[in-house]
Design an enzyme around this catalytic site. Structure first.
Site, PDB file in Angstrom:
ATOM      1  N   HIS A   1       4.861  -2.939   7.181  1.00 13.78           N
ATOM      2  CA  HIS A   1       3.815  -3.108   6.172  1.00 13.78           C
ATOM      3  C   HIS A   1       3.445  -4.580   6.052  1.00 13.78           C
ATOM      4  O   HIS A   1       4.284  -5.473   6.214  1.00 13.78           O
ATOM      5  CB  HIS A   1       4.276  -2.569   4.815  1.00 13.78           C
ATOM      6  CG  HIS A   1       5.407  -3.344   4.193  1.00 13.78           C
ATOM      7  ND1 HIS A   1       5.212  -4.300   3.222  1.00 13.78           N
ATOM      8  CD2 HIS A   1       6.742  -3.301   4.428  1.00 13.78           C
ATOM      9  CE1 HIS A   1       6.380  -4.808   2.874  1.00 13.78           C
ATOM     10  NE2 HIS A   1       7.327  -4.220   3.583  1.00 13.78           N
TER      11      HIS A   1
ATOM     12  N   ASP B   1      11.404  -1.973   1.519  1.00 11.25           N
ATOM     13  CA  ASP B   1      10.542  -2.380   0.412  1.00 11.25           C
ATOM     14  C   ASP B   1      10.316  -1.206  -0.554  1.00 11.25           C
ATOM     15  O   ASP B   1       9.995  -0.098  -0.132  1.00 11.25           O
ATOM     16  CB  ASP B   1       9.199  -2.876   0.956  1.00 11.25           C
ATOM     17  CG  ASP B   1       8.379  -3.615  -0.091  1.00 11.25           C
ATOM     18  OD1 ASP B   1       7.968  -2.967  -1.070  1.00 11.25           O
ATOM     19  OD2 ASP B   1       8.152  -4.823   0.072  1.00 11.25           O
TER      20      ASP B   1
ATOM     21  N   ARG C   1       7.995  -0.514  -2.469  1.00 10.69           N
ATOM     22  CA  ARG C   1       6.620  -0.005  -2.548  1.00 10.69           C
ATOM     23  C   ARG C   1       6.271   0.923  -1.387  1.00 10.69           C
ATOM     24  O   ARG C   1       5.155   1.432  -1.306  1.00 10.69           O
ATOM     25  CB  ARG C   1       5.640  -1.187  -2.575  1.00 10.69           C
ATOM     26  CG  ARG C   1       5.831  -2.130  -3.740  1.00 10.69           C
ATOM     27  CD  ARG C   1       5.142  -3.455  -3.503  1.00 10.69           C
ATOM     28  NE  ARG C   1       5.737  -4.198  -2.393  1.00 10.69           N
ATOM     29  CZ  ARG C   1       5.280  -5.373  -1.952  1.00 10.69           C
ATOM     30  NH1 ARG C   1       4.224  -5.913  -2.541  1.00 10.69           N
ATOM     31  NH2 ARG C   1       5.878  -5.978  -0.949  1.00 10.69           N
TER      32      ARG C   1
ATOM     33  N   CYS D   1      10.742   0.008   6.440  1.00 12.41           N
ATOM     34  CA  CYS D   1      11.248  -1.129   5.685  1.00 12.41           C
ATOM     35  C   CYS D   1      11.814  -0.641   4.351  1.00 12.41           C
ATOM     36  O   CYS D   1      11.378   0.369   3.802  1.00 12.41           O
ATOM     37  CB  CYS D   1      10.130  -2.148   5.452  1.00 12.41           C
ATOM     38  SG  CYS D   1      10.664  -3.634   4.564  1.00 12.41           S
TER      39      CYS D   1
ATOM     40  N   CYS E   1       5.338  -8.025   4.237  1.00 11.12           N
ATOM     41  CA  CYS E   1       6.777  -7.770   4.380  1.00 11.12           C
ATOM     42  C   CYS E   1       7.570  -9.058   4.145  1.00 11.12           C
ATOM     43  O   CYS E   1       7.356 -10.066   4.825  1.00 11.12           O
ATOM     44  CB  CYS E   1       7.076  -7.213   5.765  1.00 11.12           C
ATOM     45  SG  CYS E   1       8.832  -6.932   6.089  1.00 11.12           S
TER      46      CYS E   1
END
Length: 387
Positions: free
Chosen positions: A167, A113, A115, A111, A170
């Protein structure tokens, strides 16, 4: 006169161009009441300071500084310099070594993202993982961006493992779980909504919204793994070398832990093999080298897989189960048995280097368990038909 007229015209144009390139004065922006974003607020950044008066009191003074006087990359550039110095302290040759090429073992589809720093959370160094990221780690069979990454990773870099990493928490999965039209984003979210629809009964049985979300995250990773498993790039490589293997993982941001999803690819493959199987896996079942050449090669276990590629036109190949004590001559005898090509006409190459020593053993020419060996100067149709 004509020349002077031309010179004057150039001067006028030059002055006009230089005027256009300058940032508009703040007074001009206020005078003409320019619409956002070209306003004094947009062009400046406020700085406050305290000034002292004769009577001991202070006044707050606000000054304006043009935003283009700042460089937002200063911190990144300084971080880079410090990081480079720390890397060179550990290994003075690290960058020169890295510049020679990459041989990653993993392909990660994760992803986007911010993080989700895959290399950090997995404890891997640069060069160990080839990475593609998108919203909600989705594998779409028509996504040319991802397909290009997959093709390069599997056929050129020859990665051994593919990891789909999702994760919990999400945003893409959360958005797909909600009703409402999200505009252009809907075209992407449809892939996750399809997963939700396929497992609707299982998800509806979960009363807690957080449990339902976490399960959808896992199911989404699982479905992307299944889509990868059905891809022709992956299948042709698996048929030849039994690699790459596919894994599904989920990262818990709140705990900092990875979870390995135990995905049953075999049952899925058996259920949909008539629809999604494109590679001829039966033709690619590895041959036992002892049976092919009619004699036992050493006492070692047949724990090596050698893929012989003819290297011509429509590539033909055959896999041989060997041991570490199998020699180059044994490989040539096996090729002669399967294809009829005399030993003296065979030229075998491994990692672009010719295997000129017939007594060299498999253990001597590589370190992995999979050895792609190319047979050149032998462009024979139906080269490795099963005997």
């Amino acid at each position: 006169p004509k020349i002077m007229h031309l010179i004057n015209s150039i001067r006028v144009l030059s002055r006009a161009s230089s005027t256009r390139l300058k940032p508009p004065p703040l007074q001009a922006a206020a005078k003409f009441k320019l619409k956002p974003p070209i306003t004094a607020a947009a062009l400046t950044k406020k700085f406050s300071a305290q000034t002292g008066n004769h009577d001991g009191t202070t006044d707050k003074v606000t000054t304006m500084s043009p935003v283009w006087d700042e460089n937002p990359l200063d911190r990144i550039l300084e971080n880079n310099r410090q990081w480079r110095e720390s890397m060179l302290e550990k290994d003075p040759l690290c960058f020169k070594t890295m510049a020679k090429g990459q041989t990653p073992e993993y392909l990660l589809i994760g992803c986007s993202d911010s993080r989700l720093g895959a290399e950090k959370i997995m404890g891997l160094d640069m060069g160990e993982m080839f990475i593609h990221r998108n919203i909600a780690n989705v594998f779409i069979p028509t996504d040319m961006n991802l397909l290009s990454v997959l093709f390069y990773a599997v056929t050129v870099l020859k990665v051994k493992e593919i990891i789909v990493l999702g994760h919990y928490g999400c945003g893409g999965v959360l958005a797909a779980s909600q009703d409402g039209d999200l505009g252009y984003f809907e075209h992407w979210l449809r892939n996750i909504r399809n997963v939700q629809d396929r497992y609707k009964e299982e998800l509806d049985a979960l009363s807690d919204p957080d449990d339902r979300h976490r399960r959808l995250v896992e199911l989404n990773v699982q479905e992307q793994c299944f889509s990868l498993h059905a891809n022709n790039i992956v299948q042709y490589s698996q048929a030849k070398t039994d690699r790459p293997r596919i894994h599904g993982m989920v990262y818990d941001i709140g705990e900092g832990l990875l979870k390995n999803l135990d995905i049953d690819f075999q049952s899925d493959a058996n259920q949909y093999k008539d629809i999604y199987t494109v590679a001829d896996f039966e033709k690619c079942i590895p041959l036992d080298i002892n049976h092919v050449i009619g004699t036992k090669v050493g006492e070692s276990e047949l724990d090596r897989l050698v893929t012989i590629d003819s290297g011509g036109g429509k590539r033909s190949y055959r896999s041989l189960k060997c041991s570490g004590k199998t020699s180059v001559r044994h490989l040539k005898l096996a090729i002669r048995s399967v294809s009829g090509i005399p030993v003296e006409r065979q030229s075998l190459y491994y990692n672009n280097g010719k295997l000129s020593e017939d007594d060299a053993l498999i253990d001597d020419i590589g370190t992995g368990n999979i050895y792609p060996i190319v047979l050149k100067e032998s462009f024979v149709p139906d080269l490795f038909k099963r005997p």
